[in-house]
Design a protein around this motif. Sequence first.
Motif: not given
Length: 115
Positions: A12-13, A29-31, A35-36, A41-44
């Motif tokens: 995932l990383a 793998g939505v759960p 969050p990733l 999206l919060l950054r851009n």
Amino acid sequence: MRRCTELRRKPLAEFTVEDLRIMLGQEIGVPALLPLAAKALLRNPMSEGDYYPGDLLATVLRLPDTAWRNLRAERKRLASVLGELVAGPPFNDPDLQLRDPDWLLRDAIVRFLGR
């Protein structure tokens, strides 16, 4: 499907915006992945995979409301960011036409904010 099988083995990383878009688009793998994606999206909010600016956002906005059940704080923060996004250009252009990609994305954002 082959790409999704390959991505299931990827740490995932090491996921890219495009990897998130592909897997979330298939609702795999939505759960673990939402969050990733929310963090990216919060950054851009217009984060871009291989297609167009905002393609990850468009994919995330198509997920069912149940995907956000355990991510209420992240959803609230994203909604705040998206509220600001649609208030500015190009989304606030009164001349946006139906079927214009920006109009379609704006419409999806507005529906997300209204839920």
